[in-house]
Structures are given as C-alpha cells and as structure tokens.
Design a protein around this motif. Sequence first.
Motif: not given
Length: 97
Positions: A74-81, A83-84
């Motif tokens: 899986p591609i790591p996703v930042s928690e600070s990304r 919101n779409a």
Amino acid sequence: MPALQVKDCPAPVYEALRQCADRENRSISQQTLTIIEHYLGMRDVPTLPAVTSEPINYGERRERVFERIRQMRPIPVSESRPNAAEMLRQIREEEAR
C-alpha cells in the motif's frame, strides 16, 4: 537523464520487442528499459509470456492485472493530507465566482 541508442537491431528482435511493448501497454523505449532493469535485477517484473498469435483473453488478463495490484504494497498516506471533498468544494466555489 542519459539516453541509450541501439543500432543494427535485427528485425525479428525489434518486432518481438514491439509486440511485447504493445501487450504491456508501453512504448518500445519503456519496454526496453523495463527488460534491461529486470535483467540487471533492478526491477521485479513478472516473466513475460512468449509471443503467440492466439487471441488475447481480456478477462483473464484483467484478473492477472488486478491480482498484481492486490499484491503491491500500500502507498503510505499522510494523516495531514487534504480532504478530497473539501478540495472539490473549494474548486467549485472558485469556479462559481
């Protein structure tokens, strides 16, 4: 990035490479680089099937592609990304102005 040029490539080799690239939805350059990287141990590439004149079973091919995707890390996703949904709302607001 350095360039690589191959001269005097035999026609049967070029045709096999072209067919292989077509099956993998790559350009001839991309396919050549993939094969070289695999040969040098720099890329984990599944063994490519031999060139045949049999029709392609797209259902089986699709399942093989999805299986390869499921096996990927899986591609790591930042928690600070961002919101779409929030980004879409902002874009729509800007376009409405």
